[in-house]
Scaffold this motif. Structure first.
Motif, PDB file in Angstrom:
ATOM      1  N   ARG A 657      12.237 -46.715  -5.793  1.00 10.58           N
ATOM      2  CA  ARG A 657      12.292 -45.800  -6.939  1.00 10.58           C
ATOM      3  C   ARG A 657      13.735 -45.757  -7.425  1.00 10.58           C
ATOM      4  O   ARG A 657      14.650 -45.514  -6.652  1.00 10.58           O
ATOM      5  N   MET A 658      13.911 -45.914  -8.698  1.00 10.60           N
ATOM      6  CA  MET A 658      15.240 -45.903  -9.296  1.00 10.60           C
ATOM      7  C   MET A 658      15.723 -44.479  -9.459  1.00 10.60           C
ATOM      8  O   MET A 658      14.915 -43.555  -9.533  1.00 10.60           O
ATOM      9  N   PRO A 659      16.973 -44.233  -9.480  1.00 16.83           N
ATOM     10  CA  PRO A 659      17.502 -42.884  -9.668  1.00 16.83           C
ATOM     11  C   PRO A 659      17.014 -42.295 -10.980  1.00 16.83           C
ATOM     12  O   PRO A 659      16.707 -43.016 -11.947  1.00 16.83           O
ATOM     13  N   GLU A 660      16.945 -40.964 -10.991  1.00 17.94           N
ATOM     14  CA  GLU A 660      16.496 -40.277 -12.199  1.00 17.94           C
ATOM     15  C   GLU A 660      17.642 -40.289 -13.230  1.00 17.94           C
ATOM     16  O   GLU A 660      18.636 -39.593 -13.056  1.00 17.94           O
ATOM     17  N   LYS A 661      17.470 -41.072 -14.207  1.00 21.20           N
ATOM     18  CA  LYS A 661      18.496 -41.152 -15.268  1.00 21.20           C
ATOM     19  C   LYS A 661      17.887 -41.822 -16.506  1.00 21.20           C
ATOM     20  O   LYS A 661      16.882 -42.537 -16.406  1.00 21.20           O
ATOM     21  N   ASP A 662      18.476 -41.521 -17.598  1.00 25.04           N
ATOM     22  CA  ASP A 662      18.032 -42.172 -18.837  1.00 25.04           C
ATOM     23  C   ASP A 662      18.491 -43.625 -18.841  1.00 25.04           C
ATOM     24  O   ASP A 662      19.625 -43.933 -18.469  1.00 25.04           O
ATOM     25  N   ASP A 668      22.103 -50.419 -11.244  1.00 27.52           N
ATOM     26  CA  ASP A 668      21.673 -49.193 -10.557  1.00 27.52           C
ATOM     27  C   ASP A 668      20.841 -49.498  -9.315  1.00 27.52           C
ATOM     28  O   ASP A 668      20.613 -48.629  -8.455  1.00 27.52           O
ATOM     29  N   VAL A 669      20.358 -50.743  -9.202  1.00 27.76           N
ATOM     30  CA  VAL A 669      19.557 -51.124  -8.035  1.00 27.76           C
ATOM     31  C   VAL A 669      20.362 -50.946  -6.745  1.00 27.76           C
ATOM     32  O   VAL A 669      19.829 -50.588  -5.685  1.00 27.76           O
ATOM     33  N   PHE A 670      21.666 -51.227  -6.841  1.00 27.56           N
ATOM     34  CA  PHE A 670      22.503 -51.131  -5.630  1.00 27.56           C
ATOM     35  C   PHE A 670      22.581 -49.704  -5.089  1.00 27.56           C
ATOM     36  O   PHE A 670      22.990 -49.496  -3.943  1.00 27.56           O
ATOM     37  N   ASP A 671      22.162 -48.678  -5.888  1.00 29.82           N
ATOM     38  CA  ASP A 671      22.170 -47.293  -5.409  1.00 29.82           C
ATOM     39  C   ASP A 671      20.946 -47.001  -4.540  1.00 29.82           C
ATOM     40  O   ASP A 671      20.949 -46.050  -3.739  1.00 29.82           O
ATOM     41  N   VAL A 672      19.876 -47.780  -4.677  1.00 31.42           N
ATOM     42  CA  VAL A 672      18.635 -47.475  -3.957  1.00 31.42           C
ATOM     43  C   VAL A 672      18.202 -48.608  -3.040  1.00 31.42           C
ATOM     44  O   VAL A 672      17.237 -48.464  -2.277  1.00 31.42           O
ATOM     45  N   TYR A 673      18.869 -49.797  -3.152  1.00 31.37           N
ATOM     46  CA  TYR A 673      18.464 -50.939  -2.328  1.00 31.37           C
ATOM     47  C   TYR A 673      19.682 -51.413  -1.545  1.00 31.37           C
ATOM     48  O   TYR A 673      20.761 -51.653  -2.115  1.00 31.37           O
ATOM     49  N   PRO A 674      19.509 -51.553  -0.214  1.00 31.63           N
ATOM     50  CA  PRO A 674      20.641 -51.947   0.623  1.00 31.63           C
ATOM     51  C   PRO A 674      20.963 -53.436   0.432  1.00 31.63           C
ATOM     52  O   PRO A 674      20.161 -54.300   0.773  1.00 31.63           O
ATOM     53  N   PHE A 675      22.112 -53.735  -0.182  1.00 27.90           N
ATOM     54  CA  PHE A 675      22.563 -55.121  -0.367  1.00 27.90           C
ATOM     55  C   PHE A 675      24.077 -55.128  -0.228  1.00 27.90           C
ATOM     56  O   PHE A 675      24.787 -54.461  -0.998  1.00 27.90           O
TER      57      PHE A 675
END
Length: 712
Positions: A657-662, A668-675
């Motif tokens: 799930r991507m962060p809640e933002k417009d 932004d993937v790097f905020d929710v997926y470990p890489f």
């Protein structure tokens, strides 16, 4: 003497053998009365071929004749009419040309100017002879043989349109020293010249009346040393000539045959004209008697030679054809067989060649007893009669301040005066500039020069034409004519040089001039042709010439019709030239670490956050939310903001799930997926969305399939 209605006329016929003086007067318009006549033979060779060599001796003989005549008429003689011998005249036939700058209608003045060009050319040719180079001559007559219009012979050229006109012309000149000798001898004898004519003219006035001069008739005056020839046609005297053969040739033949001296042979010749036989003694003292037939037979060879040469000269003077008739005067023409042989050589009926004597002297009366009218009296009487017909003499005019003496034949013009003063035709008539001659591909080409300005002529202060009549004491001023500019032309004006080649150069049509070589060197279209230039024009150009013409860098490598070509390659009409493609530059080899670092440096989103500068550390940030009017929104207003739900995407097969933002993006993937971006797992980082390579700023949508991995 009471019957005369005019004063006495005194005439002198100064010949090679003798001088004949005649005094008479005219009654009415056609009758002439001779009151006295005297003849004295020269004691020495004072006159040779009609020209006075010993002036004092001739002057004494003239004085002797003058005294005898004065005693007969009991009156003093102060004025005398004289004639220049035809044998001293010089005749030339020439062709003259008069060019117009443009096609022009021929006028009478153009024709007169053309005739004068012919007279001038004849004068130059006479003076070109070494012996005549420093002599001065008077033109005493000329005649036209034939006119030409643009090269075609025509009888009448007036009023026709022409680019140029030409004339075949015969002109006759009298040497000045002959005139000076005659004047000096006469004046030394205490006489003044009242009239000067030419012996052929004097003879014609008696032998060929005006009414016969429309016919083409020759008059031959056969003297002792020479035979003078004059020809009339269309009412005018058209030519004069002479051959150095006459009665002396017959005398010499007699002398050689009988071994006697010249004087004895001359006596025998004359006596045989009236006697059947003559007796004489040869150089051995032997007495011999000959008959008239004997003398005729001995003279036959000499007569044939004389008449053959006379006939040849007549045909030459008459424009290459025989005349209609011939009249013979003078003592030499009375020999038996003379007229018959002359008719034979001229291919004329014998009745058309006749001696003129008593039959033309019907209106002449001799008061002296015992005078026989014959052909020997024609010229002496003609000299006297000419005084009444036309008072030929010399007039004097001023040409640009120079005193000029002219022979007055009744139609002297300003042009005659200018020519006599030394002006050449180059100064009298406008000249066309020099013609430029050159060669194009071996073919001769010419460019005519321009016509110069006409001469400006004033007579007595008034502007006149060159054909205006000149009179005694006229003051003539002339500004010489000019020569026009020489012919000129530039290469670009030559028709073959105007043809251009159509060549496609780098995608656009170019009109290229052909290669033009002048005398072995390439020249452009502005080159001015010089005399004798050899121009070679090709149907091709060259690559170098085309690139220079189009002002393109000559180092550019090109393809000619798809094939690589050098600068010297020939190009023809319709050829296509393109630029040769440049090979790709080789890639610089770099390490994976340097490649990743380059990607990071090129992507602004991967750049580390720059710390705030020191001067901004103490500045409070306004975190309040403000509306469009700039006022701070209340907490309740902020709560009313519409909620934006997060989206679900798949990263490397794992749903996140991507962060809640417009408007979320790839980074932004790097905020929710470990890489782990701090460690490189390959040479290149692959970032794809739905199977397509995308960068970190690409927007994300619900259900997108994301691939994120290192490529080795």
């Amino acid at each position: 003497m009471d019957t005369r209605n005019e004063g006495y006329v005194f005439g002198l016929d100064i010949g090679t053998r003798s001088i004949v003086g005649t005094v008479g007067y005219r009654v009415g318009t056609d009758r002439f009365v001779v009151v006295a006549q005297e003849s004295v033979e020269h004691s020495t060779r004072a006159v040779i071929d009609g020209q006075i060599h010993d002036i004092p001796t001739v002057a004494r003989t003239i004085s002797m004749i003058k005294d005898r005549l004065e005693n007969q008429i009991q009156q003093p003689l102060t004025e005398v009419c004289i004639a220049a011998a035809g044998r001293v005249l010089k005749t030339k036939q020439v062709r003259a040309r008069y060019e117009f700058s443009t096609e022009t209608k021929v006028t009478e003045e153009h024709i007169r100017s053309l005739d004068m060009l012919g007279v001038e050319k004849a004068y130059e040719e006479i003076r070109s002879d070494e012996e005549d180079k420093k002599k001065h001559f008077f033109c005493v007559g000329y005649s036209t043989v034939k006119y030409y219009l643009n090269g075609y012979p025509m009888e009448m050229i007036e009023m026709h349109m022409a680019n140029y006109i030409e004339v075949d012309l015969i002109a006759t000149f009298l040497p000045e020293e002959v005139v000076d000798g005659l004047y000096s001898a006469v004046e030394s004898a205490g006489l003044h010249v009242a009239n000067l004519t030419l012996e052929p003219i004097a003879a014609i006035n008696i032998a060929i009346p005006e009414k016969f001069r429309l016919l083409n008739i020759a008059l031959v005056d056969v003297g002792a040393g020479t035979s003078d020839i004059s020809i009339v046609k269309d009412g005018s005297i058209i030519a004069f000539g002479m051959i150095p053969l006459a009665g002396d040739e017959v005398t010499e033949a007699i002398a050689k045959n009988y071994l006697i001296d010249f004087a004895t042979a001359e006596r025998i010749k004359r006596q045989c004209e009236n006697r059947k036989s003559v007796s004489f003694r040869d150089i051995f003292g032997n007495k011999t008697t000959v008959t008239k037939e004997d003398i005729t037979n001995i003279s036959q060879s000499a007569i044939e030679e004389i008449t053959h040469n006379i006939a040849t000269r007549i045909i030459e003077l008459n424009g290459g054809q025989t005349v209609s008739a011939v009249f013979v005067v003078g003592g030499g023409g009375k020999h038996d067989g003379f007229t018959e042989k002359l008719a034979e050589f001229l291919q004329l009926p014998q009745e058309r060649v006749a001696i003129r004597g008593a039959e033309v002297l019907g209106q002449v009366v001799f008061e002296q007893p015992g005078v026989k009218k014959d052909s020997t009296l024609v010229t002496p009487l003609g000299i006297c009669m000419n005084y009444y017909e036309q008072r030929n003499n010399f007039i004097h005019v001023q040409v640009n301040g120079q005193r000029v003496k002219l022979y007055d034949n009744g139609k002297v013009t300003v042009l005659d005066a200018c020519v006599s003063s030394g002006f050449s035709k180059n100064n009298l008539f406008p000249l066309r500039g020099d013609t430029l001659t050159f060669y194009v591909n071996g073919e001769e080409r010419t460019v005519k020069g321009r016509v110069g300005e006409v001469a400006l002529v004033r007579k007595n202060g008034k502007e006149v034409s060159l054909n205006d009549v000149a009179a005694e004491n006229d003051e003539i001023e002339i500004r010489p004519s000019t020569k026009g500019e020489a012919g000129r032309i530039a290469l670009g004006q030559i028709e073959e040089c105007k043809k251009e080649l159509v060549v496609t150069l780098f995608g656009r049509k170019i009109l290229c001039p052909p290669i033009i070589v002048v005398n072995g060197q390439v020249q452009d279209s502005l080159y001015s042709i010089q005399e004798g230039d050899k121009v070679e024009i090709s149907d091709y150009s060259s690559v170098a010439n085309l690139l220079a013409f189009a002002d393109i860098d000559t180092d550019t490598e090109i393809l000619l019709n798809g094939r690589q070509a050098g600068k010297a390659a020939k190009i023809h009409d319709g050829d296509v030239i393109t630029e040769k493609p440049k090979p790709p530059e080789p890639k610089e080899e770099i390490s994976p670490e340097e490649e990743l670092q380059k990607q990071i440096e090129e992507d602004p989103l991967l750049q580390p956050v720059k710390p705030l500068p020191d001067w901004m550390k103490d500045i409070p940030f306004d975190t309040e939310k403000r509306g469009r009017d700039g006022k701070v929104l209340s907490s309740s207003s902020q709560k009313e903001k519409k909620y934006t739900p997060s989206i679900m995407v798949t990263v490397n097969g794992e749903t996140v799930r991507m962060p809640e933002k417009d408007n979320p993006i790839f980074v932004d993937v790097f905020d929710v997926y470990p890489f782990d971006m701090s460690k490189m797992g390959g040479t290149k980082l692959i970032t794809r969305i739905n199977g397509a390579d995308r960068d970190f700023t690409e927007p994300l949508h619900e259900g997108d399939r994301i691939e994120l991995f290192w490529k080795t």
